[in-house]
Every structure is written in C-alpha cells, then in structure tokens.
Write a protein that holds these residues in place. Structure first.
Motif: not given
Length: 606
Positions: A93-103, A148-151, A188-190, A336-340
């Motif tokens: 997923q694009a623009n995701e958090e690095l990790f789960d903050l609750e975990e 998490t894979l980052s874009n 597309f960003w991988v 991609n301006a929509v998904q960033g």
C-alpha cells in the motif's frame, strides 16, 4: 532505616557510573537499521536443514547472524527479510505507516516487563547494567524494525533475492521458487528487475560427493535459468553438537516471537559467519558500487553544468509509459497524483534510489547532494511524503556524516562547532525539521514516520553531545524529544522510555566554565565547589524526568526496574552535592534536597 544522605550514598555506590549511558553504540544501530536488504526464499529441503538446529527456516537462521557487525560503525552489514513473493498484500500500500503503532506500544510494554523480570533474577551489576542499556537500544531497534515496503524511500526494497536450495532439490522445486518470485505482481513503485537474483546451494560436508554435486548444480542453474550461485558448505550431522557449542543471540530487528538465544554447534556458527561476511563484502556491496557508478553517469552527470556544478532545476523523465500505465493514473513524468507515488521508471524514483544507496553505502556527502537534487521536482508535483522523507534523510546525512568524521569539535566557549555549527542548525536543519514534521503529521497523517524522525535525530544529537560534551547538541536533542511529547503520538511505557532519554540528556549536560568568569573574591567565600561545573549541570531536571518515568511505569508493577531508576536519581543527587561542596555527613538535609524527604516521596517510600 532512616533515609539519610549517607544511606543514599551507600546505595549509589552499588550502581555503576555508566548504567544509563546507552548511546555509545546508537550510531552503529542506526547505520545497521538502514543496511541493504536481502530477501530469502528457500526450498523445503533447505528449511529442513535449518530445523535440525532448532530454527523454523533458513530465513530465521540467517537473521541470527545479521547483527555480527552491529557494534561497529566501520564494518558494513546487511539485513535479511522475507521474499516479496511471500509478503502480505498490505505491504504494497502506498503512503503507509512504517509499522503498527498499537503493536509498537504493546511491544514496549512487554519489553519493560521482561527486563523487570530479568533484573529481579540477577544481582550481578555488569548484567544489570547491560539490561538497562538495552532499553534504549531495543526501543531504537523497534523504531527501525518496520517491514513495510515504502513508496517514497527505497531502504525497505530488497537489493538481492536469494534462492536457498540443497543438492537434493530437483529442477521442479527450484523452478517453482524462481517462477513464483518473478511472477509476483508488485505496484509500479517497486522495480523487480533491479533486484538481483542469486542461488545459494547448501552442500553437506558429511557426504563425500555432495560438493561435486553442488558444483554441477551451480553450472546447471546458470545454463537453465541464467542464475549465478554461491556454495554454502555445512555439516547438518555435526557430531560435536554436544561437545563444542556456542550461543548466538536473536537480532535486535527480528520478531520477538523468535527465541532470544540459540545454542548451535560452533562449526555451524563459523560457517554461517564466514558466508555472511563473504556475501556482504564480496557480493552485495561490490554489486551496489557498480550500480551506483552506472546510475551516477546516467542520472547525475546530465544534471551538471559546464562549470561542474549541479543544476537543481527540474529535469523531467524521458521515459515513455504504456497505455495501461497511463490508465492507472501515471502522467508523462511518471507521477500518480491521485495515489501519490512515482513510477519506478521515472527519474525521480531512480535518483531517490541512488541517494538511498549512497546512504546505505555510508557516503553521506553524495547522499546529501543527490537528495538535494530532487527538492524542486517534489515541490512542483506536490508529492509531500517524498519531500518530507527527502528532508529527513538530508538531515540524517548531515548528522551521521559529521559524527562519523568526528568533525564536531567544540570551539572556545562560543557554542559553535567545526562540523555542525549553530548557524547550520538554525538556518538549515531546524526549518527542515519544522517542515517535514508538519508534512508527516498534518498533510499525510504518518505518525510513525514522525516518531522515527524525532527519535533518530535526537539519538544523533545526543550521541554527539555525549562524545564532545557540547551543550549545543544536547539542547537540540532535548527539544526534539519534548516536541515528540507535545505531538501526543506515544503513550504508556513508550512515554516512560522517552522520559528516560530526556533525563539522560540532562545528566550529561555540562559545559566547562572559564575560570575568569568567577571573581577571586567569590572563590574565597565558596569552598569545596566544583568550579568547572557550578550552575551548568542539570542533575535536578534529570531526576525530575526519571521520577515522571517511575510514575508511568509504576513501582508496584515493575519494582526491580524502577529500583534502578531510583538509584540513578540518587546518583544525580550525589553528584549535585559533590559539585555544591555539601558535607554529606552533616548537611544531608540541605535546602537543595529537602523535597527528597517529603511525605509521599517515591524514593522515601521505596
């Protein structure tokens, strides 16, 4: 027993003076956290070999050896991760958090609980000291341990893909691994084509003909699939397992579900360690050096003017994109301006990857200048996550580069340094920090990126402040941590760890006082005072932040752990008394310390 200053001093003497100085290896942990990733896929037969020694699979076995060089800022290292073909869909997923903050909060709570139990079970001061130091390093490793894979940054993207097999594997199982990986649908960003595949053939030394079989298999894989191979010689049936064993520790970046220690034959430890060093120094980094030189010629040289200076204007992509890619929202420049996100064929993606590779190879001058080339492109496209991450690593490049060269030498009391000066901090670093934190939180709602940014910058500032005893760096470290508190990202046990970080910064807060600042007549009135530190230390503030940490952790739930924090408070107060020339035998109820003995005091009741 009455809690007099004499009794406090006796208890203080039992605590080592460096119990709460965990930052000596923080730089090495940060460098290791941004090491090149190598992903692993393995056949069932190769995993069976790992299971003979108590590991779940080959990946888990290799991860126990990836911290071999973590205590050195000079030795290069790599990190092993699962293959892209085995990653869950949410990793893409694009623009995701690095990790789960609750975990993350849950893991910090469990970490303090475990350390409290270990402290209660040992009375050896060296071991207790190690456990307290491990709090900061474990906290740092959890911040850096996201999978998490980052874009918008490529550190989490694997550089090599290892296919681990044995001489007993057939072509069908080998081909299935390779085909599955090659056919993985990635966003597309991988850039799957830039991940270098490599086979690892495990040879059983207990079988005489197995090595020759491995050589034959290596040639066959080259001819059939075009894959290069390395030989890993092991002895799965080592008869010395019970006679000559060694202990290895779980990687600080590994999952907490893995056992903390494993006992294996010493021969296995030597074989895997030798293979790890060969893979790192003879395969991965030479490959990276070759690629960055190639990318530099293709991407950076065209941006240089005739005067050999970088042209920072926008240099748009000359790549063409297919109709299918256009239908997915990719414009002519690959954005991609929509998904960033940027397409992996765009120049922006390629230059960002080049800068990240320079950073992983620890060439911080080139990484900084390469990052700087992209600022106008990201601003023009309004790609805010890319811009914030770019500024993040520009600052990291400055701070790590200065500390690794040991250029930060304090000048004569003017608050500046040869390396990172006060002017650089105020004019360059602080504006970028304000901008990137606003972008992370307000524009993108990326709390974990903000957390990582504050923690790593604070660690880098405080390590320089500790190494060179310069208050300029310590002030910035404390400001960053207090700013993190104001963002209300953390809670519970994680807050307590931040309080301890602030306390430690105040503990080492000191600047030599010039003797000419004290008049001779004053020296006659004041006796037994440390004139070098009078009024310049922050022992009471350090004690206050530790009291706040104790309040959150709760002495009733974590008695052993909070007892150590209490002893650190005692150490700070004893140092304060020494500096003020207080006679510990007669003046223990000095006005400076009267708050310590009030009813309800945490220390008095402990």
């Amino acid at each position: 027993m009455e809690l007099t200053l004499v009794n406090l001093q006796k208890r203080f003497d039992r605590v080592e003076s460096d119990d709460f100085s965990p930052f000596s290896v923080s730089n090495a942990v940060i460098l290791h956290g941004f090491s090149p990733r190598v992903s692993i896929s393995s056949t069932q037969l190769s995993d069976d070999i790992a299971k003979r020694f108590g590991f779940n699979n080959i990946l888990q076995l290799m991860q126990y050896f990836q911290d071999d060089n973590i205590d050195s800022t000079q030795e290069v290292s790599i990190r092993f991760i699962e293959s892209i073909s085995d990653m869950p869909l949410q990793s893409f997923q694009a623009n995701e958090e690095l990790f789960d903050l609750e975990e993350f909060h849950s893991s910090i709570y469990d970490m303090l609980k475990l350390i409290d139990q270990q402290l209660a079970e040992t009375a050896v001061e060296a071991e207790r000291s190690r456990l307290y130091k491990s709090v900061s390093l474990r906290f740092l490793s959890k911040v850096l341990g996201g999978h998490t894979l980052s874009n918008f940054e490529t550190f989490s993207h694997p550089i090599f893909q290892l296919f681990v097999l044995t001489t007993q594997d057939d072509y069908q199982s080998i081909g299935a691994l390779y085909t599955q990986w090659k056919g993985t649908k990635v966003p597309f960003w991988v850039d799957l084509k830039e991940i270098n595949p490599l086979c690892i053939i495990i040879v059983d030394l207990s079988i005489e003909t197995d090595f020759q079989q491995g050589l034959w298999l290596r040639d066959s894989l080259k001819n059939k699939f075009g894959l290069s191979s390395l030989i890993l010689s092991l002895n799965p049936n080592d008869k010395t397992k019970n006679l000559n064993e060694t202990t290895i520790k779980r990687s600080i970046f590994a999952f907490s579900s893995h056992p903390e220690i494993m006992i294996i034959p010493k021969t296995l430890q030597e074989d895997i360690h030798g293979f790890y060093r060969h893979l790192t120094t003879k395969v991965v980094f030479p490959f990276m050096e070759k690629k960055v030189n190639e990318w530099h010629e293709n991407l950076i040289v065209p941006r240089k003017s005739f005067s050999n200076r970088f042209w920072k204007g926008s240099k748009r992509s000359i790549e063409t994109f297919s109709e299918q890619e256009r239908q997915q929202g990719i414009d002519e420049n690959g954005f991609n301006a929509v998904q960033g996100y940027y397409h992996h064929k765009s120049q922006e993606f390629k230059i960002r990857r080049l800068a990240d590779w320079y950073f992983m190879m620890r060439d911080y001058k080139k990484s900084y200048t390469t990052y700087d080339l992209l600022k106008k492109d990201f601003l023009k496209d309004r790609s805010w996550t890319y811009l914030a991450s770019l500024q993040d690593f520009m600052i990291f490049s400055l701070l790590i580069g200065a500390s690794s060269k040991q250029a930060s030498v304090p000048n004569e009391g003017n608050g500046n340094t040869v390396g990172i000066t006060n002017k650089i901090i105020n004019d360059l670093i602080l504006p970028m920090i304000e901008n990137l934190h606003y972008t992370y939180l307000s524009r993108c709602s990326l709390r974990t990126n903000t957390l990582r940014s504050c923690i790593l910058m604070s660690e880098l500032f405080i390590s320089m402040g500790e190494a060179f005893m310069n208050e300029l760096y310590l002030v910035q470290s404390i400001k960053l941590l207090k700013k993190l508190l104001s963002m209300k990202i953390l809670q519970g046990s994680a807050l307590a760890v931040i309080y301890q970080h602030i306390s430690f910064a105040y503990t080492i807060y000191s600047r030599p006082l010039n003797h000419q600042e004290v008049r001779p007549s004053d020296k006659l009135r004041i006796k037994n005072i440390d004139m070098e530190k009078l009024g310049l230390t922050r022992h009471r503030k350090a004690s206050l932040w530790l009291l706040l940490a104790i309040k959150i952790i709760d002495p009733f739930q974590r008695p052993a752990y909070t007892k150590g924090l209490e002893q650190s408070i005692i150490k700070n107060l004893a140092q304060l008394m020494i500096e003020k020339g207080i006679d510990v035998d007669s003046n223990w109820r000095h006005v400076e310390l009267c708050w310590l003995f009030r009813n309800g005091s945490l220390i008095l009741n402990s």
